[in-house]
Structure formats: C-alpha cells, structure tokens
Write a protein that holds these residues in place. Structure first.
Motif, PDB file in Angstrom:
ATOM      1  N   VAL A 187       0.852  -1.191   0.000  1.00  0.00           N
ATOM      2  CA  VAL A 187       0.000   0.000   0.000  1.00  0.00           C
ATOM      3  C   VAL A 187       0.889   1.243   0.000  1.00  0.00           C
ATOM      4  O   VAL A 187       1.825   1.356   0.807  1.00  0.00           O
ATOM      5  CB  VAL A 187      -0.947   0.011   1.222  1.00  0.00           C
ATOM      6  N   TYR A 188       0.590   2.143  -0.927  1.00  0.00           N
ATOM      7  CA  TYR A 188       1.373   3.377  -1.098  1.00  0.00           C
ATOM      8  C   TYR A 188       0.448   4.587  -0.996  1.00  0.00           C
ATOM      9  O   TYR A 188      -0.757   4.472  -1.250  1.00  0.00           O
ATOM     10  CB  TYR A 188       2.022   3.428  -2.496  1.00  0.00           C
ATOM     11  N   THR A 189       1.013   5.739  -0.696  1.00  0.00           N
ATOM     12  CA  THR A 189       0.270   6.993  -0.789  1.00  0.00           C
ATOM     13  C   THR A 189       0.877   7.837  -1.902  1.00  0.00           C
ATOM     14  O   THR A 189       2.097   8.031  -1.948  1.00  0.00           O
ATOM     15  CB  THR A 189       0.320   7.774   0.541  1.00  0.00           C
ATOM     16  N   LEU A 190       0.014   8.293  -2.794  1.00  0.00           N
ATOM     17  CA  LEU A 190       0.412   9.212  -3.866  1.00  0.00           C
ATOM     18  C   LEU A 190      -0.089  10.601  -3.479  1.00  0.00           C
ATOM     19  O   LEU A 190      -1.263  10.768  -3.132  1.00  0.00           O
ATOM     20  CB  LEU A 190      -0.215   8.754  -5.190  1.00  0.00           C
ATOM     21  N   THR A 191       0.795  11.572  -3.519  1.00  0.00           N
ATOM     22  CA  THR A 191       0.457  12.937  -3.084  1.00  0.00           C
ATOM     23  C   THR A 191       0.738  13.933  -4.205  1.00  0.00           C
ATOM     24  O   THR A 191       1.800  13.860  -4.839  1.00  0.00           O
ATOM     25  CB  THR A 191       1.299  13.335  -1.850  1.00  0.00           C
ATOM     26  N   THR A 192      -0.203  14.828  -4.438  1.00  0.00           N
ATOM     27  CA  THR A 192       0.084  15.969  -5.312  1.00  0.00           C
ATOM     28  C   THR A 192       0.072  17.235  -4.460  1.00  0.00           C
ATOM     29  O   THR A 192      -0.722  17.368  -3.532  1.00  0.00           O
ATOM     30  CB  THR A 192      -0.969  16.109  -6.440  1.00  0.00           C
ATOM     31  N   THR A 193       0.987  18.137  -4.776  1.00  0.00           N
ATOM     32  CA  THR A 193       1.108  19.377  -4.005  1.00  0.00           C
ATOM     33  C   THR A 193       0.868  20.558  -4.933  1.00  0.00           C
ATOM     34  O   THR A 193       1.493  20.653  -5.999  1.00  0.00           O
ATOM     35  CB  THR A 193       2.519  19.498  -3.395  1.00  0.00           C
ATOM     36  N   GLY A 205      -3.285  30.149  -8.271  1.00  0.00           N
ATOM     37  CA  GLY A 205      -2.752  29.046  -7.464  1.00  0.00           C
ATOM     38  C   GLY A 205      -2.524  27.821  -8.331  1.00  0.00           C
ATOM     39  O   GLY A 205      -2.411  27.919  -9.553  1.00  0.00           O
ATOM     40  N   ARG A 206      -2.444  26.690  -7.637  1.00  0.00           N
ATOM     41  CA  ARG A 206      -2.317  25.438  -8.378  1.00  0.00           C
ATOM     42  C   ARG A 206      -3.178  24.376  -7.673  1.00  0.00           C
ATOM     43  O   ARG A 206      -3.020  24.159  -6.469  1.00  0.00           O
ATOM     44  CB  ARG A 206      -0.863  24.975  -8.426  1.00  0.00           C
ATOM     45  N   ASN A 207      -4.088  23.774  -8.432  1.00  0.00           N
ATOM     46  CA  ASN A 207      -5.107  22.908  -7.842  1.00  0.00           C
ATOM     47  C   ASN A 207      -4.603  21.466  -7.735  1.00  0.00           C
ATOM     48  O   ASN A 207      -4.462  20.762  -8.733  1.00  0.00           O
ATOM     49  CB  ASN A 207      -6.376  22.980  -8.691  1.00  0.00           C
ATOM     50  N   ALA A 208      -4.334  21.035  -6.499  1.00  0.00           N
ATOM     51  CA  ALA A 208      -3.766  19.691  -6.288  1.00  0.00           C
ATOM     52  C   ALA A 208      -4.755  18.588  -6.646  1.00  0.00           C
ATOM     53  O   ALA A 208      -4.341  17.484  -7.011  1.00  0.00           O
ATOM     54  CB  ALA A 208      -3.316  19.551  -4.831  1.00  0.00           C
ATOM     55  N   PRO A 254      -7.335  23.823  -3.624  1.00  0.00           N
ATOM     56  CA  PRO A 254      -6.706  22.891  -2.680  1.00  0.00           C
ATOM     57  C   PRO A 254      -5.199  22.771  -2.894  1.00  0.00           C
ATOM     58  O   PRO A 254      -4.736  22.577  -4.016  1.00  0.00           O
ATOM     59  CB  PRO A 254      -7.410  21.560  -2.977  1.00  0.00           C
ATOM     60  N   PRO A 255      -4.417  22.866  -1.793  1.00  0.00           N
ATOM     61  CA  PRO A 255      -2.959  22.787  -1.913  1.00  0.00           C
ATOM     62  C   PRO A 255      -2.426  21.353  -1.862  1.00  0.00           C
ATOM     63  O   PRO A 255      -1.246  21.139  -2.119  1.00  0.00           O
ATOM     64  CB  PRO A 255      -2.470  23.569  -0.693  1.00  0.00           C
ATOM     65  N   ARG A 256      -3.273  20.387  -1.496  1.00  0.00           N
ATOM     66  CA  ARG A 256      -2.734  19.035  -1.346  1.00  0.00           C
ATOM     67  C   ARG A 256      -3.830  18.008  -1.592  1.00  0.00           C
ATOM     68  O   ARG A 256      -4.978  18.202  -1.207  1.00  0.00           O
ATOM     69  CB  ARG A 256      -2.187  18.849   0.077  1.00  0.00           C
ATOM     70  N   CYS A 257      -3.443  16.905  -2.241  1.00  0.00           N
ATOM     71  CA  CYS A 257      -4.371  15.787  -2.420  1.00  0.00           C
ATOM     72  C   CYS A 257      -3.584  14.484  -2.259  1.00  0.00           C
ATOM     73  O   CYS A 257      -2.460  14.366  -2.745  1.00  0.00           O
ATOM     74  CB  CYS A 257      -5.033  15.864  -3.804  1.00  0.00           C
ATOM     75  N   ASP A 258      -4.185  13.528  -1.543  1.00  0.00           N
ATOM     76  CA  ASP A 258      -3.554  12.216  -1.327  1.00  0.00           C
ATOM     77  C   ASP A 258      -4.499  11.112  -1.796  1.00  0.00           C
ATOM     78  O   ASP A 258      -5.708  11.201  -1.559  1.00  0.00           O
ATOM     79  CB  ASP A 258      -3.296  11.975   0.166  1.00  0.00           C
ATOM     80  N   ASP A 291       6.138  17.996  -7.748  1.00  0.00           N
ATOM     81  CA  ASP A 291       4.768  18.376  -7.405  1.00  0.00           C
ATOM     82  C   ASP A 291       3.930  17.144  -7.098  1.00  0.00           C
ATOM     83  O   ASP A 291       2.812  17.254  -6.602  1.00  0.00           O
ATOM     84  CB  ASP A 291       4.129  19.148  -8.567  1.00  0.00           C
ATOM     85  N   TRP A 292       4.460  15.970  -7.442  1.00  0.00           N
ATOM     86  CA  TRP A 292       3.798  14.728  -7.018  1.00  0.00           C
ATOM     87  C   TRP A 292       4.845  13.847  -6.354  1.00  0.00           C
ATOM     88  O   TRP A 292       6.035  13.952  -6.660  1.00  0.00           O
ATOM     89  CB  TRP A 292       3.158  14.000  -8.214  1.00  0.00           C
ATOM     90  N   GLU A 293       4.423  13.009  -5.441  1.00  0.00           N
ATOM     91  CA  GLU A 293       5.334  12.099  -4.739  1.00  0.00           C
ATOM     92  C   GLU A 293       4.609  10.780  -4.501  1.00  0.00           C
ATOM     93  O   GLU A 293       3.428  10.789  -4.151  1.00  0.00           O
ATOM     94  CB  GLU A 293       5.747  12.662  -3.358  1.00  0.00           C
ATOM     95  N   LEU A 294       5.349   9.695  -4.681  1.00  0.00           N
ATOM     96  CA  LEU A 294       4.815   8.374  -4.352  1.00  0.00           C
ATOM     97  C   LEU A 294       5.591   7.861  -3.140  1.00  0.00           C
ATOM     98  O   LEU A 294       6.824   7.765  -3.175  1.00  0.00           O
ATOM     99  CB  LEU A 294       4.992   7.425  -5.548  1.00  0.00           C
TER     100      LEU A 294
END
Ligand SMILES: [Zn+2]
Length: 387
Positions: A187-193, A205-208, A254-258, A291-294
């Motif tokens: 199980v992983y978490t993918l995040t966009t900032t 802005g930038r919409n995560a 939104p600044p962050r999405c997971d 801007d994205w991280e796994l």
C-alpha cells in the motif's frame, strides 16, 4: 483409508469453545489481550495430551503457541508444522459473534472458518494421535500465531523457533483445495502538491485535486498494463485506488491531495519493485516527481509460492482425486515461517470476515483426516532401530 478415529462431536465442541474465546485483532489500536486467551486454550488442550507447549507473548497482549509432539529424529525426517492464526477480524455489527451455533452441520460464529476451524482440526489430530499411542518418526509441531489479519507479527516472531527443514501446512479456508501460491500486498500513498488561493482566482494558485485527476490517468493506464501479465495460479496483479483526500472548502484552491493505492503482488515481486513500476508510469505521464510524490510502501505482505515439489506431491496423494494446486487469492502467513508452506483447510473465503461466518463440519472432518494421513505418510513410524 482406515477409520482415522476422528470424533465428530469432540471436533465440533473444540471449535465452538474456540469461538467462545474472543481473539479480535486490534489492527494497531491499543487494546487488551488479543490472542492470549485463545493461546491459553490451545496450549492447555495440547499439554493435556502430553505435548510440550510454549506460549510466547511477542508483544503486550499478543501471543503465539508452539506445541511439539517430539518424534524419534534418528532417521532425519523433516518435522511437520500445522500452522494457523489465532486472531480474527473485528465484530462490529456482528450479532452475538462469540456465541457459537451448530445448525445443519454448520458451525457459526466469528472466526468459525477464518480460521479457528483449522485450529480445532489440529487439536483433533492431537487427540487421535494420543489415542493411537504410536510414536512418530519426526517432530509434529502445532503453531498457533497472532496477528495474521494485520501485520503477520506472530508468524514473523515464530520463525526463529521453527525448524528450517520443516514443511508447513496452513489451514486457511481454501474449501479443501490445495493452494501453493498466495498474493502479497503493498500500500502506497500518492500525493500531489499545489498552491492554495481564493477560489475566485484559481489561476493564481495550483489545484492539487486537478493534478491528482491527471496523475490518476497514469495510475489507470498502469493498471491496464498490469492486467496483461499473469501468474499461472494467481492471475494478474491488481491495483486499487481505495482512498482519496484533498481540499478543505469549495471556495479554496486545494494545496494538497492524497490517494492510497493498494497493489497485489505476485511471487517474484517486492513492494519496492512494484513501486518502481508505478513510479516509472507516473514519471512518464507527469514528468519527474516534485509536485507529485509516491511514498514507499507503508503496509505490505509478501507474496509466496511453495518451492518444494515433493511436499506438494505428498500432500496431493492424501487428498481425494489428487487435485492440481490452485492459487490463494488473499494474503497469508505463508511467506513468514521460513520453511515451505502449502495452504489447505476447511471453509470458504466467501464467509471469512463476513457478519455470519460459518464452516461446514464435514469439511472439517475431511481436513482432519487429510492432515492425519499426511502426518502418517511423512512421520509414520520410526525406522527400525531408531530410539
Ligand atoms: Zn485467515
């Protein structure tokens, strides 16, 4: 086969007594004793039959039982381990989960099929062997372990105490099919900032969340690629996007999405190798991470495939019709015992974890007789001249 001496009433009563002992896995939440009472019950039954038993609390409230019926090791026969987990999943919304019921030759209650039925079969094996009174040529070990349902800490802790030259039967519910391979899990978490701004000026802005929508296109494409590969017993690896979190209010960019992604692993894969493939697919679609991280896998269970052909052949001979092996679709303790393992047991995964768990008593009788026949074939009688 000769009458193996299985006592149906005793077998049923054992399972019903095991169901009456709660052993719910706390899934990481601090809680009271989980497997301790079930471990006491199992150890008590086997000790009364003359087995050497040891309860290990490998963590507060978390217990394993290792019980041994020593055999004469003079001719070097590898030990047989009958292994199973003592914990069950939770009981929320379950009507009277610990009140075991026998109706229409089915035994109901939490843990009935997953997998106290097999634990009861192991106790019946010990009862029958005690009545036969014949010494075995090698050690027979019953291992009741904790925490299979979450992080397999019980099996991992038991490994050091199990002989590496053993073979391990795990009586998870397979509907009496022989399962030589099981999938793993990562199980992983993918995040966009992004960058938060007022919702009236989204261009500032930038919409995560919108970035995540794009990232999920890459995830979906990767899932489709995975579906093109398959293991002969387990089929393709599978990927699921199971959780999404992002944003605070409708009028804020939104600044962050997971998202949380679960990936089923095939034998030969690791949490790291599967992550590398997903990471490469994301990079190809989105460009380098930033801007994205796994995340690395934060929850994983290893996949497994039994490497011991002789073990499989011996077990197949004990099962009516000598069926070809199949895959076990769920994960299990199999990778963690440090010895070849095959999953074979009563009950169905269809009922496991459900709000009306049950197991067929006739399947328990069949499983017990197969375990006995396998033990007799492997450890039957000491070679002449052995002590
Ligand atoms: Zn299970």
């Amino acid at each position: 086969m000769d009458d193996p001496g299985i006592e149906e009433n005793r077998l049923a009563r054992t399972l019903m007594e095991l169901i009456a002992v709660p052993s719910v896995n706390p899934f990481g939440e601090p809680g009271g004793p989980c497997e301790v009472a079930a471990a006491d019950y199992l150890a008590g039954r086997l000790a009364s039959l003359g087995w050497r038993t040891e309860i290990t609390e490998y963590a507060p409230g978390r217990a394993n039982v290792l019980a041994t019926l020593p055999g004469a090791r003079g001719d070097g026969r590898p030990p047989v381990v009958l292994a199973g987990h003592l914990d069950t999943v939770g009981v929320e919304a379950y009507d009277q989960p610990f009140r075991a019921r026998l109706a229409d030759r089915r035994i109901h209650g939490r843990g009935a099929c997953d997998m106290k039925a097999a634990i009861a079969c192991y106790v019946e094996v010990a009862e029958v062997l005690a009545e036969r009174g014949l010494p075995l040529a090698g050690d027979l070990i019953i291992a009741g372990v904790g925490d299979e349902e979450y992080r397999q800490e019980g099996a991992k802790a038991a490994r050091a105490d199990l002989p590496g030259d053993a073979v391990v039967i795990i009586g998870e519910p397979t509907e009496l099919r022989i399962c030589t391979a099981s999938k793993g899990l990562a199980v992983y978490t993918l995040t966009t900032t992004g960058q938060a701004t007022h919702g009236s000026v989204p261009g500032s802005g930038r919409n995560a969340i919108l970035d995540m929508a794009e990232a999920l296109r890459a995830v979906t494409g990767h899932a489709q690629d995975l579906a093109k590969t398959a293991h002969p017993l387990l089929g393709p690896p599978v990927l699921n996007v199971g959780v999404i979190r992002g944003g605070t209010q409708a009028n804020v960019v939104p600044p962050r999405c997971d998202v949380e992604i679960s990936r089923r692993l095939l034998p030969g894969e690791t949490p790291e190798s599967a992550r590398d493939l997903l990471d490469a697919a994301l990079t190809a679609h989105l460009g380098p991470a930033g801007d994205w991280e796994l995340s690395p896998a934060w929850w994983s269970v290893d996949p497994y495939e039994n490497p011991d052909a002789e073990f499989l052949a011996d077990l197949r001979r004990c099962v009516a019709g000598s069926p070809a092996p199949v895959g076990f679709p769920a994960s299990s303790d199999a990778p963690y015992f440090g010895a070849p393992a095959i999953i074979y047991g009563p009950g169905s995964l269809d009922q496991a974890h459900s709000l009306d768990e049950w197991v067929d008593l006739d399947q328990m009788i069949t499983a017990t007789s197969v375990y006995l026949e396998f033990i007799t074939a492997r450890l039957g009688s000491p070679a002449p001249g052995t002590p």
